[in-house]
Structures are given as C-alpha cells and as structure tokens.
Scaffold this motif. Sequence first.
Motif: not given
Length: 277
Positions: A197-206
């Motif tokens: 979930c934090s990886q998904i957050f980071a991907n979309n955040y970037e």
Amino acid sequence: MESIEINLIFIIIGILILITMVIYTTIQVLLTTVEQIINQPLIRYFYLSPKKLSLPQQSILRNQFPFYQKLSAKHQIYFEHRVYKFLKKYPFYSRAGFVINDEVKILIAATGIMITFGMRNYLFHRLSQVIVYPDIYFSNITKEYHKGEYNPGLKTIVFSWKHFKEGHDTTNDNLNLGIHEFSHILHHQGLQKSNTCSQIFANNYEVLMKQVKHPPNLKRLIDSEYFRVYAYTNEFEFVSVILEHFFESPQQFKKEFPELFMLTQKMIGFSPKVFGR
C-alpha cells in the motif's frame, strides 16, 4: 512400534505446516506482484470476525462522523473494526488538564482510519501515541505555538482539541486539522515503501508531484486560488491540503482538477464503491 507411529505423525504435521507456509508465501508474492502491476490493492478488507465498539462509541460514529454515515452497511462494519484496532494500538495522553473521553478518542481515531480506508495496511507504523491539549499549545521542540503537529522522530501526533473539533464540525471550508496532521504520517510512511500500500502511495505520489511541478500546471493551480497558499509551502503541506479538499469537497475538487483528483484517489487507494447507499 508406538514411538514410530508418533514420530510419523509429527513428520506429517511438519510437512503439512511447511506446505502451508510455502503456499501462503507464494500467494503473498503473487498478490504483491499483481498489485504492483495494476497499481492498486486487490484485497482491502477481509475480517473473519470484525471487532465491535461499545454501544456509546458506536453512537458517536453514527451521529458525529459524516464519512461513516455515508458508507454502505458492509463498509461500516469494516470501518468500525478498524477504529477498534486503532484504539487498541495507540494510547491517548492528555495535557494541560484536558479530559480524554470517548468522543475525543472516536473522532480522532475515525479521522485517521478515514484517510487510510482505501488501504489494506490501514494502521500507521510511523505512529506510537496521540497527545491532546485543550487548546493551542507551546511546543518545547519547535519553540512555537501549535494547533497540531506530527513529530516523525517521536512518532507522535498532537492536537489542540478545540481546533480539531472546529475542523471536524465545519465541513465546507477545506480546513481540517485532523486530516491535515494524519496526512503527514501517511506521507512519511508512504515514502518508505515498506508494504504494497505504501508502494502504491509512492508510485502515484511521484506521478502526481511530477504533474504538479510542470510549470503550466503549477501556474494554473496557483492562479485558480482553489488551494490555499499554504499548500505550496512544501510537498508535505501540499499533500495534506489536497487531502483536506479530497474529503471535504470531493465534487468541487473533481470538477476543478479532475486529473489531480483521480491521482489523489489512486494514491490513497480510495474507491467510491464504499458508498453503497
């Protein structure tokens, strides 16, 4: 003969345990791989025996938390379970003579759960305690007065109850202290990429920040005056401000900046399907 049979039973049990572990690990790897590819969680909610709050606590959720009121019946059960888990995990401490009651605990916990409700990993591993003051307070760390703050070093979130409640009760000004400070925690742990979930957050955040920093896009954002000037202080404040808008005025946000709205939605894994009423 009897000892041979006992040993054989233990061997079979050991083999079954090993097979179960291999199957579980394989499923976890496959699940993570697929989620990384599609950039969203496949499974958000799965509770064999959802936990329930006390009747007075349930009453607070039903009567004082609009987000919960709009959820489908099924998702209300999931939401209540998560609030219960939040309260079990994080201790609340009062300062300056403030009295912490169920209303304080439920409204703060529910706010934190609201912004992670689209995620499977919904608790905050970058949080260890909640501190509540009655009003604005002086921080010995920053040497300034605050309405609220998140201290990543101490894994502590702090609120002035007066200002938390004002932000919660006023739902049309895109100023919500609870959402704002919990968003800082989500941001910090999201960038650590410690789970899917934090990886998904980071991907979309970037992707989101890349689009926001594109000069024509940034100019349009600033010229629109839709987000308050404070949002452009730094990336952490920008994320917190857009999440305040996302939860307080989603229809207007979507109308003003549809692409940014969709990226925000993906970033926190949120799905409109939770509103089944």
